[in-house]
Design a protein around this motif. Structure first.
Motif, PDB file in Angstrom:
ATOM      1  N   LEU A  60      15.127  49.886  33.074  1.00 51.08           N
ATOM      2  CA  LEU A  60      14.751  50.889  32.066  1.00 51.08           C
ATOM      3  C   LEU A  60      13.266  50.715  31.801  1.00 51.08           C
ATOM      4  O   LEU A  60      12.797  49.587  31.556  1.00 51.08           O
ATOM      5  CB  LEU A  60      15.536  50.685  30.771  1.00 51.08           C
ATOM      6  N   HIS A  61      12.526  51.813  31.866  1.00 49.49           N
ATOM      7  CA  HIS A  61      11.073  51.771  31.708  1.00 49.49           C
ATOM      8  C   HIS A  61      10.647  52.613  30.513  1.00 49.49           C
ATOM      9  O   HIS A  61      11.137  53.728  30.317  1.00 49.49           O
ATOM     10  CB  HIS A  61      10.389  52.285  32.981  1.00 49.49           C
ATOM     11  N   ASN A  62       9.737  52.055  29.724  1.00 48.69           N
ATOM     12  CA  ASN A  62       9.148  52.766  28.589  1.00 48.69           C
ATOM     13  C   ASN A  62       7.790  53.291  29.045  1.00 48.69           C
ATOM     14  O   ASN A  62       6.851  52.519  29.228  1.00 48.69           O
ATOM     15  CB  ASN A  62       8.989  51.812  27.403  1.00 48.69           C
ATOM     16  N   ASN A  63       7.691  54.604  29.230  1.00 45.61           N
ATOM     17  CA  ASN A  63       6.438  55.168  29.728  1.00 45.61           C
ATOM     18  C   ASN A  63       5.524  55.665  28.608  1.00 45.61           C
ATOM     19  O   ASN A  63       4.654  56.484  28.847  1.00 45.61           O
ATOM     20  CB  ASN A  63       6.711  56.287  30.744  1.00 45.61           C
ATOM     21  N   THR A  64       5.717  55.151  27.383  1.00 45.93           N
ATOM     22  CA  THR A  64       4.855  55.557  26.272  1.00 45.93           C
ATOM     23  C   THR A  64       3.863  54.451  25.936  1.00 45.93           C
ATOM     24  O   THR A  64       3.915  53.355  26.505  1.00 45.93           O
ATOM     25  CB  THR A  64       5.684  55.875  25.009  1.00 45.93           C
ATOM     26  N   ARG A  65       3.004  54.736  24.992  1.00 45.27           N
ATOM     27  CA  ARG A  65       2.014  53.758  24.529  1.00 45.27           C
ATOM     28  C   ARG A  65       2.480  53.029  23.279  1.00 45.27           C
ATOM     29  O   ARG A  65       1.684  52.322  22.648  1.00 45.27           O
ATOM     30  CB  ARG A  65       0.687  54.458  24.270  1.00 45.27           C
ATOM     31  N   SER A  66       3.748  53.195  22.925  1.00 44.05           N
ATOM     32  CA  SER A  66       4.310  52.540  21.745  1.00 44.05           C
ATOM     33  C   SER A  66       5.582  51.801  22.121  1.00 44.05           C
ATOM     34  O   SER A  66       6.300  52.213  23.031  1.00 44.05           O
ATOM     35  CB  SER A  66       4.656  53.578  20.672  1.00 44.05           C
ATOM     36  N   ALA A  67       5.871  50.735  21.394  1.00 45.10           N
ATOM     37  CA  ALA A  67       7.127  50.014  21.598  1.00 45.10           C
ATOM     38  C   ALA A  67       8.286  50.951  21.263  1.00 45.10           C
ATOM     39  O   ALA A  67       8.150  51.866  20.439  1.00 45.10           O
ATOM     40  CB  ALA A  67       7.162  48.776  20.713  1.00 45.10           C
ATOM     41  N   PHE A  68       9.421  50.720  21.911  1.00 42.78           N
ATOM     42  CA  PHE A  68      10.590  51.597  21.744  1.00 42.78           C
ATOM     43  C   PHE A  68      11.806  50.732  21.421  1.00 42.78           C
ATOM     44  O   PHE A  68      12.151  49.836  22.184  1.00 42.78           O
ATOM     45  CB  PHE A  68      10.833  52.385  23.037  1.00 42.78           C
ATOM     46  N   LYS A  69      12.443  50.995  20.275  1.00 45.22           N
ATOM     47  CA  LYS A  69      13.642  50.245  19.886  1.00 45.22           C
ATOM     48  C   LYS A  69      14.852  50.813  20.606  1.00 45.22           C
ATOM     49  O   LYS A  69      15.171  51.985  20.456  1.00 45.22           O
ATOM     50  CB  LYS A  69      13.838  50.303  18.379  1.00 45.22           C
ATOM     51  N   LEU A  70      15.506  49.966  21.393  1.00 51.68           N
ATOM     52  CA  LEU A  70      16.703  50.375  22.137  1.00 51.68           C
ATOM     53  C   LEU A  70      17.988  50.042  21.367  1.00 51.68           C
ATOM     54  O   LEU A  70      19.079  50.243  21.898  1.00 51.68           O
ATOM     55  CB  LEU A  70      16.729  49.697  23.507  1.00 51.68           C
ATOM     56  N   ASN A  71      17.872  49.578  20.142  1.00 49.81           N
ATOM     57  CA  ASN A  71      19.032  49.203  19.342  1.00 49.81           C
ATOM     58  C   ASN A  71      20.058  50.336  19.329  1.00 49.81           C
ATOM     59  O   ASN A  71      19.750  51.455  18.934  1.00 49.81           O
ATOM     60  CB  ASN A  71      18.635  48.902  17.898  1.00 49.81           C
ATOM     61  N   GLY A  72      21.289  50.052  19.774  1.00 51.41           N
ATOM     62  CA  GLY A  72      22.362  51.043  19.766  1.00 51.41           C
ATOM     63  C   GLY A  72      22.371  51.994  20.943  1.00 51.41           C
ATOM     64  O   GLY A  72      23.312  52.780  21.087  1.00 51.41           O
ATOM     65  N   TYR A  73      21.356  51.958  21.804  1.00 54.25           N
ATOM     66  CA  TYR A  73      21.369  52.800  23.004  1.00 54.25           C
ATOM     67  C   TYR A  73      22.428  52.273  23.961  1.00 54.25           C
ATOM     68  O   TYR A  73      22.686  51.069  24.023  1.00 54.25           O
ATOM     69  CB  TYR A  73      20.003  52.793  23.701  1.00 54.25           C
ATOM     70  N   LYS A  74      23.043  53.184  24.711  1.00 49.30           N
ATOM     71  CA  LYS A  74      24.097  52.817  25.651  1.00 49.30           C
ATOM     72  C   LYS A  74      23.711  53.221  27.065  1.00 49.30           C
ATOM     73  O   LYS A  74      23.100  54.267  27.270  1.00 49.30           O
ATOM     74  CB  LYS A  74      25.409  53.511  25.286  1.00 49.30           C
ATOM     75  N   VAL A  75      24.115  52.382  28.014  1.00 41.42           N
ATOM     76  CA  VAL A  75      24.044  52.716  29.431  1.00 41.42           C
ATOM     77  C   VAL A  75      25.490  52.822  29.879  1.00 41.42           C
ATOM     78  O   VAL A  75      26.243  51.851  29.795  1.00 41.42           O
ATOM     79  CB  VAL A  75      23.286  51.647  30.244  1.00 41.42           C
ATOM     80  N   LYS A  76      25.876  54.012  30.320  1.00 45.30           N
ATOM     81  CA  LYS A  76      27.273  54.273  30.672  1.00 45.30           C
ATOM     82  C   LYS A  76      27.372  54.723  32.120  1.00 45.30           C
ATOM     83  O   LYS A  76      26.603  55.577  32.564  1.00 45.30           O
ATOM     84  CB  LYS A  76      27.849  55.355  29.760  1.00 45.30           C
ATOM     85  N   THR A  77      28.336  54.142  32.857  1.00 41.03           N
ATOM     86  CA  THR A  77      28.553  54.555  34.240  1.00 41.03           C
ATOM     87  C   THR A  77      29.569  55.690  34.278  1.00 41.03           C
ATOM     88  O   THR A  77      30.348  55.880  33.338  1.00 41.03           O
ATOM     89  CB  THR A  77      29.084  53.393  35.107  1.00 41.03           C
ATOM     90  N   ALA A  78      29.585  56.413  35.380  1.00 38.93           N
ATOM     91  CA  ALA A  78      30.551  57.501  35.561  1.00 38.93           C
ATOM     92  C   ALA A  78      31.979  56.970  35.541  1.00 38.93           C
ATOM     93  O   ALA A  78      32.908  57.681  35.149  1.00 38.93           O
ATOM     94  CB  ALA A  78      30.285  58.244  36.868  1.00 38.93           C
ATOM     95  N   SER A  79      32.163  55.708  35.938  1.00 33.56           N
ATOM     96  CA  SER A  79      33.509  55.128  35.938  1.00 33.56           C
ATOM     97  C   SER A  79      33.909  54.568  34.577  1.00 33.56           C
ATOM     98  O   SER A  79      34.999  54.031  34.432  1.00 33.56           O
ATOM     99  CB  SER A  79      33.634  54.064  37.030  1.00 33.56           C
TER     100      SER A  79
END
Length: 152
Positions: A60-79
């Motif tokens: 996962l890449h943050n392409n901004t100039r600011s820090a990004f909080k991933l708290n609560g973000y999900k990565v989900k597979t099709a399965s």
């Protein structure tokens, strides 16, 4: 003369088709997007080891100039496999590798801490989902002989 015109027209169409611009990835929402995805680690899957499990990952890449909080973000597979980020901040311009197996989380690597493979070797997809349920990015793959793909 008619035959020559047909060949010229067909040739022009062929040149136009090759000159058409390549498709581009969708714009990244929220500044965070998938990068490299290793869906089939090197060597045979069995016997299953932690090293082989950790050879499956998605960046996962943050392409901004600011820090990004991933708290609560999900990565989900099709399965249906899901990883939910706990308290984690991805620095500006930084990448974190989400690995499948066991390990201690750092700023560069986070671990799903599972003992099963989560990506199918033949095809599949992952989706990045914000805490409010909105889709932020996705990446799909098909077996390609390399075992990895570049999402964006």
């Amino acid at each position: 003369m008619k035959r020559t015109a047909t060949f010229v027209a067909a040739g022009a169409l062929a040149v136009a088709a090759f000159a058409a611009p390549q498709a581009t990835a969708a714009p990244h929402q929220g500044g965070v997007h998938f990068g490299t995805l290793q869906f089939d680690g090197p060597g045979p899957d069995l016997p299953r080891t932690n090293a082989k499990l950790n050879a499956e990952y998605v960046d996962l890449h943050n392409n901004t100039r600011s820090a990004f909080k991933l708290n609560g973000y999900k990565v989900k597979t099709a399965s249906g496999y899901v990883y939910t980020f706990g308290s984690f901040t991805l620095g500006a311009g930084k990448t974190v590798r989400l690995r499948n197996g066991q390990g201690n989380n750092t700023v560069n690597n986070v671990y799903r801490k599972k003992d099963n493979f989560w990506f199918n070797n033949d095809k599949g997809s992952v989706t990045l989902i914000a805490p409010n349920g909105s889709k932020k990015d996705s990446c799909a793959w098909k077996a390609n002989g390399r075992g990895y793909t570049t999402c964006h």
